[in-house]
Enzyme design. Structure first.
Site, PDB file in Angstrom:
ATOM      1  N   ASP A 109     -40.456  52.663  26.700  1.00  0.00           N
ATOM      2  CA  ASP A 109     -39.976  52.225  25.390  1.00  0.00           C
ATOM      3  C   ASP A 109     -40.595  50.871  25.073  1.00  0.00           C
ATOM      4  O   ASP A 109     -41.739  50.621  25.437  1.00  0.00           O
ATOM      5  CB  ASP A 109     -38.440  52.176  25.394  1.00  0.00           C
ATOM      6  CG  ASP A 109     -37.844  52.465  24.032  1.00  0.00           C
ATOM      7  OD1 ASP A 109     -38.023  51.628  23.135  1.00  0.00           O
ATOM      8  OD2 ASP A 109     -37.201  53.515  23.860  1.00  0.00           O
ATOM      9  N   HIS A 178     -35.168  47.877  20.569  1.00  0.00           N
ATOM     10  CA  HIS A 178     -35.025  49.327  20.736  1.00  0.00           C
ATOM     11  C   HIS A 178     -34.907  49.718  22.216  1.00  0.00           C
ATOM     12  O   HIS A 178     -34.000  50.462  22.621  1.00  0.00           O
ATOM     13  CB  HIS A 178     -36.226  50.021  20.094  1.00  0.00           C
ATOM     14  CG  HIS A 178     -36.113  51.512  19.984  1.00  0.00           C
ATOM     15  ND1 HIS A 178     -36.459  52.368  21.014  1.00  0.00           N
ATOM     16  CD2 HIS A 178     -35.727  52.308  18.958  1.00  0.00           C
ATOM     17  CE1 HIS A 178     -36.277  53.611  20.628  1.00  0.00           C
ATOM     18  NE2 HIS A 178     -35.831  53.614  19.379  1.00  0.00           N
ATOM     19  N   SER A 493     -33.272  58.598  18.969  1.00  0.00           N
ATOM     20  CA  SER A 493     -33.566  57.636  20.036  1.00  0.00           C
ATOM     21  C   SER A 493     -32.311  57.194  20.748  1.00  0.00           C
ATOM     22  O   SER A 493     -32.349  56.817  21.922  1.00  0.00           O
ATOM     23  CB  SER A 493     -34.268  56.395  19.461  1.00  0.00           C
ATOM     24  OG  SER A 493     -35.598  56.662  19.136  1.00  0.00           O
TER      25      SER A 493
END
Length: 538
Positions: A109, A178, A493
């Site tokens: 990620d 994220h 996600s």
């Protein structure tokens, strides 16, 4: 009182004590011994007991009704009223899963924020001896940034677009948040008093809180852009480093040969299905050997009361919190612009200093979470508006309450509520509105379970004979770590790491199971009324 069962393992002791009370005829008092406590803070120990019972009984309310005592000082354990079958299920669960103890989850990620409380390694033993990875240092990330929780990091810039690297940390440190959000959802340690501006307050933890994390940063920049060559290098390294599970909350990746070899090595690979719904044939990451995850709503909502100048009170949804609430006691002028995406229309509506009501055009449904809403937010903010009421399809609006994230009062409503507000605006010379901070409400069965509108749909365009997505998990308004705080995010996600955490638990229970066996166990139990391997996270 009869003692009906004895010591079962070093982790679990069940003592059934008979209580001759008619109201409790079908339940008995069981004492559950969980061994040495994992936290010094008693409240975190108690929270772990509630989590265990919630996963068993299906709701926190039932868990609180069931529990009689929590043992949290000298050791960890609790006493609870359970049926015999519940006690047997609990015994099996605790004796074997151990919250994913020492399972290594590789996360490809945007990196990680190591100082987050979710990655505290107190109470952890040595790094598993089978780990062969490393802790690559770089900008604002030194060797001490790794610990017994974050056991290794690597980062990759090859093939990544140059503008995505501008302003970035040239290290595994996460700029956009994220990757940190994903990692804490998988394996975050329990954190007391976590919330987003007071919303969704409680203990935040990952689904496998005792698992270890291996971080592979292949995605960069505010838009989290990933390089295909970098992703492939990350998968290749992770396979050799000794991860037990690979979690990839990303899309647009076509080099699937690397994942095939990882699966052949016994490593389950989990991908998000992407956010291009609700149109059909939009699902991505559809090769048969990976697990592809869709996003669902949860039974948690954030109702927000809007009081009109005529004293009518209407309810929408938002993440407008007490922390962000400024002058909520005062009314503000309310103006109407049919389309906030049209800057000219918006300017003519006199948005500056006022609250704006606008509509998502009825002929263009959402095809990406927050895409058109994000444009509307930017426009009203740039014109100096003090609030936004945004109308969309009733099946869509509840999916995007994280879109404003404290920028201003931003309330999402369906067309019925919007039309009532528009009628009020048209019927008075000086329409005003007062927006109150949102509240957290749990147990809203209207919302859950339901696939989020943005979640990409099948069938697969590339492999039409393969049913995809494989499974759905919570992916709307998920609270997890971002830098040193906790924020809501929505998307597949956010659903992907839920499934990755479940796999970590399964790997702890069944270390000999192949990726195919684990995938089968998940997708064949996911639709039961209380799925054996399904969990919801704070």
């Amino acid at each position: 009182m009869d003692v009906r069962s004895a010591f079962t393992s070093t982790f679990l002791l069940l003592l059934a004590l008979w209580m001759p009370l008619p109201a409790l005829a079908s339940t008995e008092l069981y004492i559950v011994y969980m061994g040495e406590k994992k936290h010094d803070d008693p409240s975190l120990v108690i929270a772990s007991h509630h989590d265990v019972l919630t996963s068993l009984l299906g709701s926190k309310d039932e868990a609180l009704k069931s529990i009689v005592y929590s043992y949290k000082h000298g050791f960890s354990g609790f006493a609870a009223m359970l049926t015999e079958s519940q006690a047997e299920e609990l015994s099996s669960l605790l004796q074997r899963a151990r919250h994913g103890e020492d399972i290594i989850v590789g996360v490809v990620d945007s990196g990680i924020w190591p100082e987050s409380r979710s990655f505290d390694d107190r109470g952890y033993g040595p790094v598993p001896a089978r780990w062969k990875g490393t802790c690559e240092t770089g900008a604002e990330f030194n060797a001490s940034s790794c610990n017994r929780k974050i056991i290794g990091v690597r980062w990759y810039t090859g093939g990544v677009e140059a503008d995505a690297l501008q302003g970035e940390f040239m290290s595994a440190r996460d700029m956009g948040g994220h990757g940190t959000h994903v990692a804490s959802t998988i394996a975050g340690s329990p954190v007391r008093n976590a919330s987003s501006g007071g919303l969704a307050a409680g203990v935040a933890r990952g689904g496998a809180p005792r698992a270890r994390l291996a971080i592979y940063k292949a995605c960069w920049g505010a838009r989290t852009r990933c390089g295909g060559a970098a992703i492939l290098a990350a998968i290749d390294d992770a396979t050799n480093d000794g991860v037990d599970v690979l979690s990839l909350s990303l899309g647009g990746f076509e080099e699937f040969a690397g994942t095939l070899h990882a699966v052949a090595r016994g490593i389950p690979v989990v991908f998000s299905g992407m956010n291009d719904g609700p149109a059909p044939q939009t699902v991505r990451n559809t090769v048969p050997w990976v697990i592809t995850v869709a996003a669902t709503m949860m039974d948690r909502s954030f109702p927000t009361v809007m009081q009109l100048g005529n004293n009518e009170r209407l309810v929408g949804q938002s993440h407008y919190s007490d922390d962000a609430a400024v002058n909520t006691s005062e009314f503000r002028m309310l103006v109407h612009s049919r389309r906030c995406n049209n800057v000219t229309q918006l300017a003519s509506a006199n948005a500056s200093g006022n609250v704006v009501l606008c509509y998502e055009p009825s002929d263009t449904p959402f095809n990406h979470p927050g895409q058109k809403l994000g444009s509307a937010i930017d426009n009203v903010k740039n014109l100096g508006a003090k609030g936004l009421i945004f109308a969309g399809y009733s099946s869509n609006v509840l999916d995007r309450t994280d879109s404003c994230n404290g920028i201003m009062p931003c309330v999402l409503v369906d067309y019925e509520i919007a039309n009532r507000i528009a009628f009020y605006i048209a019927s008075t010379r000086s329409p005003v509105v007062r927006i109150s901070p949102a509240k957290s409400v749990v147990g809203d069965t209207v919302l859950s379970p339901r696939v989020a509108s943005f979640s990409a749909r099948g069938p697969s365009a590339e492999y039409p004979g393969i049913l995809k997505p494989d499974i759905a998990a919570p992916g709307v308004s998920i609270l997890a770590a971002v830098r040193n705080s906790y924020q809501f995010m929505s998307g597949t996600s956010m659903a992907c790491p839920h499934v990755s955490a479940i796999i970590a638990l399964l790997k702890s229970i069944h270390p000999d199971w192949s990726p195919a066996m684990i995938k089968s166990a998940i997708i064949t139990t996911g639709m039961s009324s209380r799925p054996r391997y399904s969990i919801n996270f704070t």
